[in-house]
Design a protein around this motif. Structure first.
Motif, PDB file in Angstrom:
ATOM      1  N   GLU A 196       0.794  -1.169   0.112  1.00 19.55           N
ATOM      2  CA  GLU A 196      -0.053  -0.017  -0.105  1.00 19.55           C
ATOM      3  C   GLU A 196       0.925   1.296  -0.011  1.00 19.55           C
ATOM      4  N   ARG A 197       0.533   2.204  -0.758  1.00 20.29           N
ATOM      5  CA  ARG A 197       1.261   3.588  -0.775  1.00 20.29           C
ATOM      6  C   ARG A 197       0.509   4.593   0.080  1.00 20.29           C
ATOM      7  N   GLU A 198       0.866   5.883   0.513  1.00 17.77           N
ATOM      8  CA  GLU A 198       0.469   6.459   1.359  1.00 17.77           C
ATOM      9  C   GLU A 198      -0.899   7.189   0.724  1.00 17.77           C
ATOM     10  N   ASP A 199      -0.877   7.172  -0.608  1.00 15.52           N
ATOM     11  CA  ASP A 199      -2.093   7.901  -1.211  1.00 15.52           C
ATOM     12  C   ASP A 199      -2.927   6.814  -1.474  1.00 15.52           C
ATOM     13  N   ASN A 200      -3.428   5.884  -0.849  1.00 14.01           N
ATOM     14  CA  ASN A 200      -4.474   5.165  -1.080  1.00 14.01           C
ATOM     15  C   ASN A 200      -4.354   4.227  -2.320  1.00 14.01           C
ATOM     16  N   ASN A 201      -3.232   3.585  -2.544  1.00 11.59           N
ATOM     17  CA  ASN A 201      -3.072   2.572  -3.620  1.00 11.59           C
ATOM     18  C   ASN A 201      -2.650   1.431  -3.179  1.00 11.59           C
ATOM     19  N   ILE A 202      -3.212   0.368  -3.808  1.00 16.39           N
ATOM     20  CA  ILE A 202      -2.673  -1.025  -3.811  1.00 16.39           C
ATOM     21  C   ILE A 202      -2.606  -1.610  -5.010  1.00 16.39           C
ATOM     22  N   GLU A 203      -1.401  -2.244  -5.010  1.00 20.12           N
ATOM     23  CA  GLU A 203      -1.036  -3.344  -6.256  1.00 20.12           C
ATOM     24  C   GLU A 203      -1.107  -4.632  -5.992  1.00 20.12           C
ATOM     25  N   LEU A 204      -1.470  -5.448  -6.802  1.00 22.78           N
ATOM     26  CA  LEU A 204      -1.732  -6.867  -6.645  1.00 22.78           C
ATOM     27  C   LEU A 204      -1.340  -7.620  -7.923  1.00 22.78           C
ATOM     28  N   PHE A 205      -0.277  -8.568  -7.631  1.00 27.24           N
ATOM     29  CA  PHE A 205       0.129  -9.407  -8.978  1.00 27.24           C
ATOM     30  C   PHE A 205      -0.372 -10.884  -8.844  1.00 27.24           C
ATOM     31  N   PHE A 206      -0.595 -11.293  -9.962  1.00 25.92           N
ATOM     32  CA  PHE A 206      -1.311 -12.566  -9.950  1.00 25.92           C
ATOM     33  C   PHE A 206      -0.480 -13.380 -10.877  1.00 25.92           C
ATOM     34  N   ASN A 207      -0.480 -14.777 -10.917  1.00 28.65           N
ATOM     35  CA  ASN A 207       0.232 -15.613 -11.649  1.00 28.65           C
ATOM     36  C   ASN A 207      -1.169 -15.927 -12.640  1.00 28.65           C
ATOM     37  N   LYS A 208      -1.178 -15.219 -13.842  1.00 31.79           N
ATOM     38  CA  LYS A 208      -2.474 -15.728 -14.782  1.00 31.79           C
ATOM     39  C   LYS A 208      -2.360 -17.040 -15.249  1.00 31.79           C
ATOM     40  N   LYS A 209      -1.335 -17.896 -15.218  1.00 32.34           N
ATOM     41  CA  LYS A 209      -1.349 -19.125 -15.606  1.00 32.34           C
ATOM     42  C   LYS A 209      -1.771 -20.330 -14.442  1.00 32.34           C
ATOM     43  N   ALA A 210      -1.947 -19.824 -13.194  1.00 29.53           N
ATOM     44  CA  ALA A 210      -2.479 -20.673 -12.249  1.00 29.53           C
ATOM     45  C   ALA A 210      -3.776 -21.206 -12.424  1.00 29.53           C
ATOM     46  N   LYS A 211      -3.934 -22.466 -11.901  1.00 33.55           N
ATOM     47  CA  LYS A 211      -5.051 -23.222 -12.198  1.00 33.55           C
ATOM     48  C   LYS A 211      -6.444 -22.505 -11.744  1.00 33.55           C
ATOM     49  N   GLY A 212      -7.218 -22.436 -12.988  1.00 26.18           N
ATOM     50  CA  GLY A 212      -8.636 -21.762 -13.007  1.00 26.18           C
ATOM     51  C   GLY A 212      -8.587 -20.174 -12.869  1.00 26.18           C
ATOM     52  N   PHE A 213      -7.181 -19.733 -13.146  1.00 21.52           N
ATOM     53  CA  PHE A 213      -7.415 -18.169 -12.913  1.00 21.52           C
ATOM     54  C   PHE A 213      -8.166 -17.433 -13.742  1.00 21.52           C
ATOM     55  N   GLN A 214      -8.652 -17.658 -15.002  1.00 22.62           N
ATOM     56  CA  GLN A 214      -9.608 -17.056 -15.762  1.00 22.62           C
ATOM     57  C   GLN A 214     -11.052 -16.858 -15.129  1.00 22.62           C
ATOM     58  N   GLU A 215     -11.308 -18.299 -14.752  1.00 24.66           N
ATOM     59  CA  GLU A 215     -12.795 -18.474 -14.081  1.00 24.66           C
ATOM     60  C   GLU A 215     -12.912 -17.651 -12.663  1.00 24.66           C
ATOM     61  N   LYS A 216     -11.557 -17.591 -11.923  1.00 21.91           N
ATOM     62  CA  LYS A 216     -11.910 -17.178 -10.722  1.00 21.91           C
ATOM     63  C   LYS A 216     -11.597 -15.549 -10.707  1.00 21.91           C
ATOM     64  N   PHE A 217     -10.890 -14.986 -11.802  1.00 20.42           N
ATOM     65  CA  PHE A 217     -10.702 -13.687 -11.951  1.00 20.42           C
ATOM     66  C   PHE A 217     -12.148 -13.139 -12.393  1.00 20.42           C
ATOM     67  N   LYS A 218     -12.891 -14.033 -13.465  1.00 21.71           N
ATOM     68  CA  LYS A 218     -14.096 -13.462 -13.757  1.00 21.71           C
ATOM     69  C   LYS A 218     -14.960 -13.225 -12.757  1.00 21.71           C
ATOM     70  N   ASP A 219     -14.923 -14.252 -11.714  1.00 19.79           N
ATOM     71  CA  ASP A 219     -15.943 -14.338 -10.412  1.00 19.79           C
ATOM     72  C   ASP A 219     -15.549 -13.092  -9.671  1.00 19.79           C
ATOM     73  N   ILE A 220     -14.423 -12.708  -9.713  1.00 19.14           N
ATOM     74  CA  ILE A 220     -14.084 -11.468  -8.937  1.00 19.14           C
ATOM     75  C   ILE A 220     -14.602  -9.955  -9.553  1.00 19.14           C
ATOM     76  N   LEU A 221     -14.611  -9.974 -10.758  1.00 19.01           N
ATOM     77  CA  LEU A 221     -14.942  -8.920 -11.389  1.00 19.01           C
ATOM     78  C   LEU A 221     -16.618  -8.765 -11.431  1.00 19.01           C
ATOM     79  N   ASN A 222     -17.093 -10.345 -11.202  1.00 18.92           N
ATOM     80  CA  ASN A 222     -18.701 -10.308 -11.098  1.00 18.92           C
ATOM     81  C   ASN A 222     -19.122  -9.750  -9.658  1.00 18.92           C
TER      82      ASN A 222
END
Length: 319
Positions: free
Chosen positions: A89-115
């Motif tokens: 986290e930065r002082e100015d209210n920002n967070i960065e997250l880094f994912f392994n996009k080739k992890a098992k089921g990434f696309q389905e789970k990422f879509k679930d997050i957006l939903n």
């Protein structure tokens, strides 16, 4: 047996102490340098071409507490859903997250997050929440060529600046910047080139000062403000908003202020011929820096010799 047991316990205690020391150093370094640690990992990791990044910009703590349920400033946060997630986290209210996009089921789970994000949006709209409380920026890093540590950090910086300027209507807006990634990389490299130039200029105290006169309502000159400017490689002055951003983001405010104070002191006799009352803008952090404070004292002494009154202000960029 007693001696062997005592030696084993001694070795165990030493191992524990070493582990505690190492962990203490890790968390101390993480708290101080987490951006560098993450950038170094990302730029050298063998699976860098699998990375997908989310940048979260939130406007109040409620977003963190009630919607994301994240723990900022964790060196590593393992998840059942993904191979790894870095969170910082930065002082100015920002967070960065880094994912392994080739992890098992990434696309389905990422879509679930957006939903789920859309569900929160719908809920907030029902509660008549019509202001934006957060922006979530998507950026697929896998298509980029090799990035240095600095470029990883600057890509994050440039991307967030673009998002800051976007007007959105959703309470939680999801912005996909992947189609713009090569344009962003061009900006990153231009930013890095400008940073190098500014560092060189400031280190040599090669900054110019301008006298900007201040008038009262009767159009009489009552004082002047000192403006600092930096020239590019072709001798043209760089717009202030461009180099000020670099100075702030790259921690050059102290050296920049020292350069201004040095040049004002050096030219105080010439300034006196134009005006005897001047205002100088400094960054707030400079007033607690010993070297800057010493330079301020020296300037005040020199200005008294020439009967020039000096007033210090906090630069408007910090207000």
């Amino acid at each position: 047996n007693y001696i062997m047991s005592a030696r084993s316990i001694e070795r165990l205690i030493k191992s524990l102490l070493n582990m505690i020391t190492e962990l203490s150093e890790l968390f101390y370094n993480w708290d101080k340098n987490h951006e560098k640690i993450v950038a170094s990992y990302l730029s050298s990791h063998q699976s860098r071409d699998n990375l997908y990044m989310l940048i979260i910009q939130y406007k109040d703590e409620a977003f963190m507490d009630y919607y994301l349920k994240l723990s900022p400033n964790s060196p590593l946060k393992f998840s059942e859903d993904f191979d790894f997630i870095f969170i910082y986290e930065r002082e100015d209210n920002n967070i960065e997250l880094f994912f392994n996009k080739k992890a098992k089921g990434f696309q389905e789970k990422f879509k679930d997050i957006l939903n789920k994000i859309q569900d929160v949006n719908n809920l907030l709209k029902l509660q008549s929440e019509d202001k934006n409380i957060a922006k979530i920026i998507k950026l697929d890093l896998s298509s980029l060529p090799f990035l240095t540590e600095e470029e990883v950090l600057d890509l994050d910086l440039i991307t967030r600046k673009h998002a800051d300027m976007e007007k959105v209507s959703e309470p939680i807006a999801v912005l996909d910047y992947t189609p713009k990634i090569y344009d962003l990389l061009v900006e990153v490299r231009q930013f890095k080139k400008l940073e190098k130039l500014i560092r060189e200029k400031i280190s040599k105290k090669d900054t110019d000062i301008f006298i900007h006169k201040i008038f009262n309502y009767k159009k009489q000159v009552i004082a002047a403000e000192i403006l600092a400017r930096i020239k590019d490689e072709e001798g043209n002055y760089i717009p202030a908003y461009k180099f000020i951003d670099v100075i702030k983001e790259k921690g050059l405010t102290r050296d920049f202020d020292l350069s201004i104070l040095h040049n004002v002191k050096k030219n105080i006799s010439l300034i006196k011929k134009v005006i005897d009352r001047i205002f100088i803008n400094l960054f707030p952090s400079s007033f607690s820096d010993d070297k800057v404070v010493e330079e301020i004292k020296n300037l005040v002494k020199e200005s008294k010799k020439h009967k020039v009154s000096i007033y210090f202000e906090i630069t408007e960029h910090e207000v």
